[in-house]
Each structure stands twice: as structure tokens, then as C-alpha cells.
Design an enzyme around this catalytic site. Structure first.
Site, PDB file in Angstrom:
ATOM      1  N   ASP A 678      52.351  10.718  18.799  1.00 33.25           N
ATOM      2  CA  ASP A 678      52.206  11.227  20.169  1.00 33.25           C
ATOM      3  C   ASP A 678      50.750  11.138  20.602  1.00 33.25           C
ATOM      4  O   ASP A 678      50.441  10.753  21.741  1.00 33.25           O
ATOM      5  CB  ASP A 678      52.709  12.676  20.236  1.00 33.25           C
ATOM      6  N   LYS A 682      48.833   8.835  23.787  1.00 32.73           N
ATOM      7  CA  LYS A 682      47.865   9.357  24.759  1.00 32.73           C
ATOM      8  C   LYS A 682      46.577   8.552  24.733  1.00 32.73           C
ATOM      9  O   LYS A 682      46.019   8.208  25.789  1.00 32.73           O
ATOM     10  CB  LYS A 682      47.583  10.833  24.461  1.00 32.73           C
TER      11      LYS A 682
END
Length: 816
Positions: A678, A682
Site C-alpha cells: 500500500d 502511494k
């Protein structure tokens, strides 16, 4: 004295006629007005249908009985029994005459314009005779006046031209002989020199009032209708339309010409010639000031006065080298159309003289094409002209106002509003007077266009955003709560209204073009929603064709991403907290960006990186202002941030991770956070926004966890492996403590390379003092070189994420 004209709605029922008579009574306290009356509402349409039915040999008895019943019901309601019989008798004579005319049309199977005018005249004759007799109960000297005997015209049946000089003599003579009486005059109808009934065309009753007003030099002409004057736009299309206190004659004529149905251009000409004010008033709100149309209007701060439209129009395109430098070509073309009574609404010609485009009513388009082919047969045969092309299902939108001449940027504001909403302009016309800019667009886009343009020009009103929300989980629910609470603030401080026009989750979906209430949206969705279908949700959003439309994706699913491209291509902005679209293939990321730019809409995804933190926006503004980004360092996982901020002292890594899960900071399987994927998404989005065309494989990730922890078959096994590897983590903590450093899992972008690794940082590093589950990012740039620009704060949670989505939505609103 004044001339008062009442339209069909004002005379449409017994109750409305009582209201009309109260208005007349109030005016009579000052002078004896002349009252001009239309047919009862719906009667003219019925008479037209009856005439056409008779011509086809079809039955018209039902409509005839309907008209008769409509009038007789009013008489029974408003006249005492003793006074009813003379009125019934006279009206019955009218209806018998009408029936005889219709029977003659049936027998001949022919409906001439002259006969049609005679048939239509009974609408005004019946209503005026009836109302005059009802008024005589209140005003002793009320009399019925057959206006056709006093207004004289040529024999152009259906659209007769008034003989002004003779008409004014007849009206003045009649008025002087009946000065003490209240005159109830038939509108719409006149007669030629032979005494044959003619009609004055569209808006004929208004025209009758203007003719009487001009003949008598009235103080003003009042047009009583069912709206509060001339409005900035059609209130049936634009709910925020408002009444204009005054207009110049030119502005009113321009608005009327392009579809504003409150008053018609010919009506104003007699008043304009004598500078008599025309007042548009509402019969049902008589105390409302209405709109004054006059020559000496005050200066206005409004950039335009109104937006009008014609919703059914066709355009004809004529192209060819035979027009270039050909003197008189345009004159020949438009004289031809004029001779055949084809009204040209709008004309535009290319500067090269190679093409002419003009707009006509759809009913005239076929005839116009035939006439052009016949007139220009030689040019067509010689290939100097291409065959004329007709395009249907179009509409005209016009902005009107005298201030346009003195205000720069009017065209830019108009076309920006249309372009931003994906509305294609087929033709443009602007007069040299600069009172009007007209555009031809698709009829299907008219409502959206008028609303968008109204928002663009009347900026003191609240701009409207129509949002369609996908996902009703924690973020979706929190967003709705924030919207509900902030609506008053947005209205008062941002002049913005956000309407939730659609909501969908995986089970149900619901729509409302007027906006769904956020008070009980969840029960409404569950009770009244239909079965959810994402493809259908997107298509319905497009089909509603609302202005300033935003698709809000509050999910983490991959399926919605498939629809982004088509949404952009429909000129709909996208706001999303779903990072999967921007962190997949670079080609997809670039396509989304390029398509949004191409179609003039926004693509906002601030919450993809740091929830509500202004990270994407900060990076974009640094780059837009010309700063050069040398390095970006970040901690963008609230879960990992919490773990390493609390992994100190006597705390073990196993206990710290367990605590984070119990507090809800991690996914059900903590490895989904600790594997760094994750975080990687980003950092990849940041790198792409910084201008680097990177793919997932280009991001280097150093694992926090030993392989045994990552490969455990279950969450329980994972925790077991954590305990077995306790010494590994303790060594890391001890080494950092001995060096007076702390452990931080940091992502770094530098020289186009992205890596994410576990680092030890000392108190000189901006990440040293990080606490809780905060995210932090530092930008080292040419301007922020010695001391980086740092953004720090909560990087997860429904409240801050929803707030980030909210801010993105408002950004769309501020640019629309």
C-alpha cells in the site's frame, strides 16, 4: 389610463377570473382601464385541433362540447341565475356559428388560412363576451368590445399586418365615445378592409394590447400572466432563475425572439415607437412589482440580463466554391426563403465565404431544402455547390444584455461553461451591437447548458455541483454527514450548493436530479433504491445530463476504475480515494490525466496518498510554480507509523503489532500493511505526479519482516513467527537506541528512483519526532533546500479521508 392584458391562464377558470376582476377594480379607482383578453387557457389549441380534424373528416364534437362546458361552468359559477340566460344565448350562437364553420370544412375537406382565422377568433370572442358580462355585475359600465372591428389589417391571414393609421383613428373614436366605460376587448383578432376576420399571429393578444396602448398614448401597458415578470431563464429549466426588475426594449426583444415566451417581439414595437412602458405582472401575485420594459433603464451590475432558448430547431449547411466572391449570393438565398414565408432564426457565414449555415424551424427545413435545390440547380449540377445538408434535433441558446458591450470576456465565460460540461457548439452568431451571443447546440443538452451558463453568469447566486457517490462504507457515510453539516456554511461562504444526485453501493442505487436528502439517505436507499448495477449507475448518471457533474468513488475496488475513461469522455469530473487506478499501469494513469485535460474536467485524488493531508496538492503547486523537486521522503502508512512509534523501551515487536491490530490500525491480516504494498502505491503515485513514468516493478521495497513471517500460512502462524523472530527486531531496536536514533519505514523519491526501506534516523531528521499513527512527508526542492517543506498529520481514518474527498469536491466547484 392603462391597458391591461390578461393571458389564457388568467381567464382560465372562475377563480382566476375573480382575481382578474379584483385587479381591474383596483385599477378602476384611478382610471377606466382598457382590458384586453385572451381565450381561456387551452381553448385556442382545441380550436386548432378541431379545425384540422374537420379538414381530415374526423370527429370534433367532443372538443366542441368541452369548450362549451368550460365557458358554461364559469357562467354558472360567477353570474346570478337571473343574469345567466342572455350570456348563455349569445355564447350558444357563437358555438353554433363555430359548428357550422367546422361542418363546412368537413364537407370541403379544405382549411384555408382565412377560415382558420375565423374559427380561432371564437376563443377570444367567447371569453371576452363572457367576462364583460360577469364584470357588469361589479362595474355598471363594463362593455364587450369586438376588437376585430377596430384593428384593421392587410389580408395576410394567420399573421396579419396592422394598418396603424386607420386603426388608431378607429380606436380613438371608439374610446372617446365610451370614455366612461370599462372596455373588455378581444385580443388576437382583427379584420381586413372587407371585414374578414384576421389574426395577429403568435402573441397576438399582447400585440392587441400594445396597439390599443399606442393608439391611446397610455401611461403603461400591463401584461398579466402567470409568472413574476421576465426571468433570467426559463424557470421550468433553471430552478434558480429570478425575476428581472427592468429591461430595455432591445433586451426584451432579443430575449423574446430567442424563445422567452412571456412576451413576443411584435408586441413591443407599438410601445417602443411611443416609448410606453410595458409591465409584465403576475395575476396570482399582483403585489409583486414584475418587470418593466422601457427605454430609460438604470445601469445594472449584471453582466447579462437573461438566457433564452428555442428548444426545437434545424440548421441547414450550404457549402461550395460557387459562393466565394459571388456578389448577391446571400441576398438571393434569403430572399428566396423570405418569399416563401420561411423565417430564418440565425445566420452564420465563414469568413472565406465558402459556407453559410442558417437555422429554421424543423417544420420549414424540408421546404427550404427543396427551394434551394430548385433555385440553385445550375450551381449544384456544376458542382459549385454541395447538396444542402440539414441537421435536426438542435436548439438555440442565447445570452442577452446591453452590458455585454462594455464587459470583456463574455464569450469566454459562455464557451468555458459550455465546454466544461461537454456541450458541443454547432454554430455561433453575434450581432455587431453585442447585445446577444447565440449558439446552436444539441437539443438533448439544452437543460444542462442553460443551467451551466446561468451558474457562470449569475455568480452572486449559488453555483451547483451535482455529485454521484459510489460506496457507502465508513468514508461514504462520513462524507454525507460532513456534507449535511457543512451545507449552510458552503451556501453562506462559498456560494456553493452540492446536490447528491445519485448514491450506489454493491446492493442498491438511487437517483434524483433534484438532489437526495442527506437526512435519511440510508433508509431511503435501502427502501426505495433499485438493485445496484455499476454499469447502469454510470450510464444513468450520463443520461441525466446534469451540469457541473462529479463522480465520487469512495471504494477500494478495482471495478469502478474501468469506467473512469468513459466518465471523463462524458465531461464528468472524477474525485476518488481509490488509489488502484493511479497505481496500476502508467499508461492508464497517463490516459486518465490526458483525457480529463482533453475534455476540460477535473481528476482529483488527494486522498490516494495521505488521506486528508494536502500532499498531492502541495506537490502540484510546487511544480506549477516552477520549483524543482530534488527529493521526497515520506512515511505514508498510519499502521507502520504507529508500530514503529511505539516499538521502543520494553515493548516487543509482537506486542506492538498485536496492539495495533486490536486498536483497528491494521488490516485483519497485518501483513497487508507490513508488506509495504500500500505504501508502494502511494509512493508510485507521488513519483508519477512528480513527472516520472514509473511502473510498479520500478519501486524497490525492503521488507520489514523476515521471509518466515511473510510466508506464514495464516495470521496465527504469522504471529507465531513474529515471536520466533523477536531477537531480530530487538536487535534493530537496540542498535537504534544505542546510536540515539529511531526506526522509521521511509519511502524516498530521488533522481527518478523510488525505494522504501527501514531506516534509523537521528534527531536532525524531520521524521525523528513522529508520534501516534501520523503520516509525514518532506519535500526538498530548489526553494526548500536547506530546510525541507514538511507536511504532517493523520494519514488514515474515515473523518480525515472523507474531509479530503470533501475538499476535492469543493475544488471542482471552485473551478466550474
Amino acid at each position: 389610463m392603462k391597458v391591461l392584458k390578461f393571458g389564457g391562464t388568467s381567464v382560465g377558470s372562475a377563480e382566476n377570473i375573480k382575481t382578474l376582476l379584483n385587479i381591474v377594480a383596483k385599477e378602476k379607482l384611478q382610471s377606466n382601464p382598457v382590458v384586453v383578453l385572451s381565450a381561456m387557457s387551452g381553448v385556442t389549441n382545441l380550436l386548432t385541433d378541431m379545425a384540422e380534424s374537420a379538414e381530415r373528416g374526423e370527429d370534433y364534437d367532443t372538443s366542441l362540447k368541452e369548450i362549451e362546458a368550460k365557458h358554461f361552468a364559469v357562467i354558472r359559477s360567477l353570474l346570478p341565475a337571473a343574469a345567466q340566460n342572455p350570456v348563455f344565448t349569445r355564447l350558444k350562437i357563437f358555438f353554433n356559428e363555430l359548428e357550422d364553420l367546422l361542418q363546412a370544412v368537413t364537407n370541403l375537406r379544405e382549411l384555408s388560412l382565412q377560415t382558420k382565422d375565423q374559427i380561432l377568433s371564437y376563443g377570444e370572442r367567447c371569453s371576452s363576451f363572457m367576462i364583460a358580462h360577469i364584470a357588469s355585475q361589479q362595474f355598471e359600465e363594463a362593455i364587450y368590445v369586438n376588437g376585430s372591428e377596430l384593428i384593421k389589417t392587410d389580408s395576410n391571414f394567420g399573421q396579419a399586418r396592422v394598418d396603424t393609421e386607420l386603426t388608431e383613428i378607429l380606436i380613438n373614436d371608439f374610446y372617446q365615445a365610451n370614455k366612461s366605460k370599462v372596455l373588455f376587448v378581444t385580443g388576437f383578432i382583427a379584420s381586413n378592409s372587407a371585414g374578414r376576420v384576421t389574426t395577429l399571429g403568435r402573441g397576438g393578444s399582447d400585440y392587441t394590447a400594445a396597439v390599443w396602448g399606442a393608439a391611446l398614448n397610455a401611461e403603461e401597458i400591463e401584461i398579466w400572466t402567470d409568472v413574476n415578470g421576465m426571468m433570467t431563464a426559463d424557470p421550468r429549466i433553471v430552478k434558480k432563475a429570478f425575476s428581472l426588475p427592468e429591461l430595455s426594449y432591445t433586451e426584451a426583444m432579443e430575449l423574446s425572439y430567442f424563445g422567452a415566451k412571456v412576451i413576443y417581439p411584435p408586441t413591443m414595437i407599438p410601445a417602443f415607437m411611443k416609448k410606453i412602458p410595458i409591465v409584465i405582472k403576475n395575476t396570482f401575485e399582483p403585489d409583486f412589482a414584475g418587470t418593466y420594459i422601457k427605454s430609460d433603464v438604470k445601469a445594472s451590475s449584471l453582466p447579462i440580463k437573461g438566457i433564452s432558448s428555442i428548444d426545437h430547431i434545424s440548421i441547414i449547411n450550404l457549402t461550395g466554391s460557387g459562393m466565394v466572391g459571388k456578389a448577391g449570393f446571400s441576398g438571393r438565398l434569403f430572399s428566396l426563403l423570405s418569399r416563401e414565408q420561411i423565417n430564418v432564426v440565425l445566420i452564420t457565414q465563414s469568413s472565406s465565404e465558402h459556407s453559410i449555415t442558417f437555422a429554421v424551424k424543423p417544420t420549414d427545413a424540408g421546404q427550404a431544402i427543396s427551394l434551394i435545390k430548385k433555385e440553385f440547380e445550375l450551381e449544384l449540377d456544376a458542382n459549385k455547390l454541395a447538396l444542402p445538408e440539414v441537421e435536426n434535433n438542435l436548439a438555440v441558446l442565447a445570452i442577452v444584455g446591453e452590458n455585454m458591450k462594455r464587459t470583456p470576456g463574455m464569450s469566454g465565460r459562455l464557451f468555458n461553461a459550455l465546454g466544461r460540461n461537454g456541450i458541443n457548439v454547432r454554430a455561433i452568431a453575434q450581432g455587431s451591437s453585442e447585445y446577444n451571443i447565440s449558439v446552436i447546440i444539441s437539443a438533448a443538452d439544452l437543460s444542462k447548458a442553460v443551467n451551466a451558463v446561468h451558474d457562470a453568469f449569475f455568480t452572486d447566486l449559488k453555483r451547483t455541483l451535482n455529485i454521484f457517490c459510489l460506496g457507502t462504507g465508513n468514508i461514504g457515510k462520513t462524507l454525507f454527514n460532513q456534507l449535511k453539516e457543512q451545507m449552510p456554511f458552503l451556501s453562506a461562504n462559498n456560494d456553493l450548493q452540492v446536490k447528491v444526485a445519485g448514491i450506489s453501493n454493491t446492493r442498491k442505487m438511487i437517483f434524483s436530479a433534484e438532489g437526495l436528502s442527506l437526512e435519511h439517505w440510508e433508509s431511503n436507499l435501502n427502501t426505495n433504491g433499485e438493485q445496484a448495477d455499476l454499469a447502469d449507475f454510470v450510464e444513468r448518471m450520463k443520461a441525466l445530463n446534469l451540469p457541473n457533474c462529479v463522480f465520487v468513488d469512495n471504494t477500494a475496488a478495482e471495478t469502478p476504475i474501468e469506467f473512469y475513461q468513459g466518465i471523463f469522455e462524458s465531461s464528468i469530473s472524477v474525485v476518488t480515494c481509490n488509489k488502484k487506478g493511479n497505481s496500476a499501469d502508467f499508461a492508464q494513469y497517463k490516459s486518465f490525466k490526458d483525457t480529463a485535460r482533453k475534455f476540460g474536467v477535473d481528476f482529483y485524488y488527494e486522498t490516494n496518498v495521505g488521506a486528508g493531508l494536502p500532499i498531492i496538492r502541495t506537490l502540484r503547486e510546487l511544480m506549477m510554480s516552477g520549483d524543482k523537486v530534488a527529493r521526497i521522503e515520506a512515511i505514508l502508512s498510519g499502521t507502520i507509523s504507529y508500530i514503529f512509534n511505539n516499538f521502543k523501551g520494553d515493548a516487543g515487536f509482537y506486542e506492538t503489532v498485536k496492539e495495533a491490530q486490536e486498536l483497528g490500525y491494521t488490516e485483519p491480516d497485518p501483513r497487508d500493511d507490513l508488506n509495504g504494498k500500500d505504501f508502494m502505491r502511494k509512493m508510485l503515485i507521488l513519483a508519477r505526479d512528480a513527472g516520472y513514468p514509473l511502473e510498479v516493478a520500478d519501486v524497490k521495497i525492503d521488507n520489514i519482516l523476515p521471509e518466515a513471517c511473510l510466508n506464514a500460512t495464516s495470521v496465527e502462524d504469522f504471529y507465531s513467527e513474529l515471536q520466533k523472530n523477536a531477537a531480530y527486531f530487538e536487535d534493530l531496536k537496540t542498535k537504534a537506541a544505542n546510536d540515539k536514533k529511531v526506526l522509521r519505514y521511509i519511502g524516498k523519491l530521488e533522481n527518478g528512483n523510488v525505494e522504501i526501506s527501514l531506516q534509523m534516523v537521528d534527531d536532525s531528521h524531520p521524521f525523528y519526532m513522529l508520534s501516534g499513527s501520523d503520516n509525514i512527508i518532506s519535500f526538498t526542492t530548489d526553494r526548500y533546500h536547506a530546510r525541507p517543506l514538511v507536511v504532517k498529520g493523520p494519514g488514515a481514518g474515515a473523518e480525515v479521508t472523507a474531509a479530503g474527498v470533501f475538499a476535492d469536491i469543493i475544488n471542482v466547484g471552485s473551478l466550474s
